[in-house]
Design an enzyme around this catalytic site. Sequence first.
Site, PDB file in Angstrom:
ATOM      1  N   ARG B  51       0.851  -1.193   0.000  1.00 48.61           N
ATOM      2  CA  ARG B  51       0.000   0.000   0.000  1.00 48.61           C
ATOM      3  C   ARG B  51       0.883   1.239   0.000  1.00 48.61           C
ATOM      4  O   ARG B  51       1.128   1.834   1.043  1.00 48.61           O
ATOM      5  CB  ARG B  51      -0.934  -0.047   1.208  1.00 48.61           C
ATOM      6  CG  ARG B  51      -2.047  -1.076   1.027  1.00 48.61           C
ATOM      7  CD  ARG B  51      -2.760  -1.357   2.312  1.00 48.61           C
ATOM      8  NE  ARG B  51      -1.828  -1.938   3.284  1.00 48.61           N
ATOM      9  CZ  ARG B  51      -2.128  -2.235   4.545  1.00 48.61           C
ATOM     10  NH1 ARG B  51      -3.334  -1.999   5.003  1.00 48.61           N
ATOM     11  NH2 ARG B  51      -1.236  -2.761   5.342  1.00 48.61           N
ATOM     12  N   ASP B  53       2.439   4.883  -0.236  1.00 50.72           N
ATOM     13  CA  ASP B  53       1.944   6.184   0.228  1.00 50.72           C
ATOM     14  C   ASP B  53       1.848   7.183  -0.921  1.00 50.72           C
ATOM     15  O   ASP B  53       2.409   6.960  -1.998  1.00 50.72           O
ATOM     16  CB  ASP B  53       2.905   6.756   1.281  1.00 50.72           C
ATOM     17  CG  ASP B  53       2.749   6.076   2.626  1.00 50.72           C
ATOM     18  OD1 ASP B  53       1.606   5.751   2.995  1.00 50.72           O
ATOM     19  OD2 ASP B  53       3.782   5.867   3.295  1.00 50.72           O
ATOM     20  N   TYR B 113      12.457  -2.274  -2.863  1.00 54.52           N
ATOM     21  CA  TYR B 113      12.250  -0.852  -3.072  1.00 54.52           C
ATOM     22  C   TYR B 113      13.580  -0.220  -3.452  1.00 54.52           C
ATOM     23  O   TYR B 113      14.647  -0.676  -3.031  1.00 54.52           O
ATOM     24  CB  TYR B 113      11.759  -0.176  -1.781  1.00 54.52           C
ATOM     25  CG  TYR B 113      10.310  -0.412  -1.448  1.00 54.52           C
ATOM     26  CD1 TYR B 113       9.336   0.480  -1.868  1.00 54.52           C
ATOM     27  CD2 TYR B 113       9.918  -1.520  -0.693  1.00 54.52           C
ATOM     28  CE1 TYR B 113       7.998   0.281  -1.554  1.00 54.52           C
ATOM     29  CE2 TYR B 113       8.576  -1.725  -0.371  1.00 54.52           C
ATOM     30  CZ  TYR B 113       7.624  -0.817  -0.804  1.00 54.52           C
ATOM     31  OH  TYR B 113       6.317  -1.010  -0.493  1.00 54.52           O
ATOM     32  N   ARG B 200      11.661   4.773   4.133  1.00 57.48           N
ATOM     33  CA  ARG B 200      11.921   6.216   4.181  1.00 57.48           C
ATOM     34  C   ARG B 200      12.581   6.611   5.501  1.00 57.48           C
ATOM     35  O   ARG B 200      13.380   7.556   5.539  1.00 57.48           O
ATOM     36  CB  ARG B 200      10.627   6.990   3.936  1.00 57.48           C
ATOM     37  CG  ARG B 200      10.144   6.850   2.485  1.00 57.48           C
ATOM     38  CD  ARG B 200       8.704   7.276   2.307  1.00 57.48           C
ATOM     39  NE  ARG B 200       8.487   8.647   2.720  1.00 57.48           N
ATOM     40  CZ  ARG B 200       7.279   9.195   2.876  1.00 57.48           C
ATOM     41  NH1 ARG B 200       6.187   8.460   2.656  1.00 57.48           N
ATOM     42  NH2 ARG B 200       7.165  10.437   3.226  1.00 57.48           N
TER      43      ARG B 200
END
Lengths: 256, 256
Positions: B51, B53, B113, B200
């Site tokens: 999911r 952001d 990622y 992040r």
Amino acid sequence: MTLFALKLEYDGRAFVGWQRQVNGVSVQQIVEQAAARLSGGPVAPSVAAGRTDSGVHAAGQVVLVDLPDRFNVHAVRNGLNFHMQPHAVVVLAASVVGDPAWSPRFSAIERSYRYVILNRPARPALVAGFVWHVRDPLDIVAMQQAADVLVGRHDFTSFRALACQAASPVRTVDRLNISRFEDRVIIDVAARSFLHHQVRNFVGTLKLVGTGHWSAARVTDVLLARNRAAAGPTAPAGGLTLMRVRYPEDPFADQQ
Amino acid sequence: MTLFALKLEYDGRAFVGWQRQVNGVSVQQIVEQAAARLSGGPVAPSVAAGRTDSGVHAAGQVVLVDLPDRFNVHAVRNGLNFHMQPHAVVVLAASVVGDPAWSPRFSAIERSYRYVILNRPARPALVAGFVWHVRDPLDIVAMQQAADVLVGRHDFTSFRALACQAASPVRTVDRLNISRFEDRVIIDVAARSFLHHQVRNFVGTLKLVGTGHWSAARVTDVLLARNRAAAGPTAPAGGLTLMRVRYPEDPFADQQ
């Protein structure tokens, strides 16, 4: 006043091209406006190594500007970047030009461009405006065979825009390399100088070879025809980026 | 009805994130609207592997949708891509899911990622929205030393958003590699699953090590603190892209 060479990066989608036009915002206008704000008065017109068309990007355009003596190279870079906000153009490096006869355009010994084709069924979501989307699978071996025909010194009338103002249609292509990276076909080309639309006209023809519509051998006939109508269409501007301009001495050699 | 796995690419700038929200357009909404148009009636909610952001991009998000039996994988891909225009989201590949127990979220064995930092003085002109612009030079050797501390099975409370709803703060980071390519610092990370904002928050801390504000050794203390306040700030969303989701069997193995 001091002459500075600037290395520029810009997103061609935001501009009508390098050169000032009546119908929109040019990179030249943004650079000159920022230079005027930085210097606190009018500045002489700036000169670029390559007059990129509307939609064509730059990762290493080289431009000459004349600024008051009080700025060092960092103040020029940072000051112009401040005043060019929020436009999609930045100074990557600035350098003092000692020789008043040096020209970003006429002193260049090589310009290199990259053209990127996104070669897959799905349209681009992440790189829209930076690629030409071609759905049909491209045969890069055939494309390289065709590209090899175009390397060297030739009359490139077949690949020259009808509006091209160059005195001669003869140019020397130093490199024309086709490679594939994942779903992208990358066309790297270098020459001392190019005719108007020459790279995009190369790509429009190489794409027809890559899809199998034309044989690689046909490109020899296209070149010898010296007739713009013999070659393929002009590829879209967004796939093209001016990567680098070389000079006998690199103006930015001492920059990080 | 037939279950299809979709591999999606999208530009996170255009969306409030994967999940439906009241305050803007989500990727989920665009996919479900297109699925409803393609199938000619309402569709069940779609499920995604990650999911993402708002502002986070995807090059290989995986989503499950339920569609009428009459479509083959090419019709699903091309039909959804047609109906999702002009939004910056596309289906790269579609695949029939035979096992009704298969879940893009729970069957995943690895998510990878990539985070990109543009590490140079000039702000981005070509990749604005796709990088975090850090002016101070980054020491990637120190960053890799710090990253090595984070690899393996740990309680990642220090790197978990306060709003994270996961039952456990323990995760296993399989890879966390720092590399440099020209003016970019690239952070590649892979794990079976991540906590909310984990990547992040890793990057926000690694950046402090890269600039020399923190030592690499301090990251051991940060990890052991099990306290979000001990770690660095959350890096901006735009630098992050969900690259790939792996499963015991690749649903898209037979796709070109």
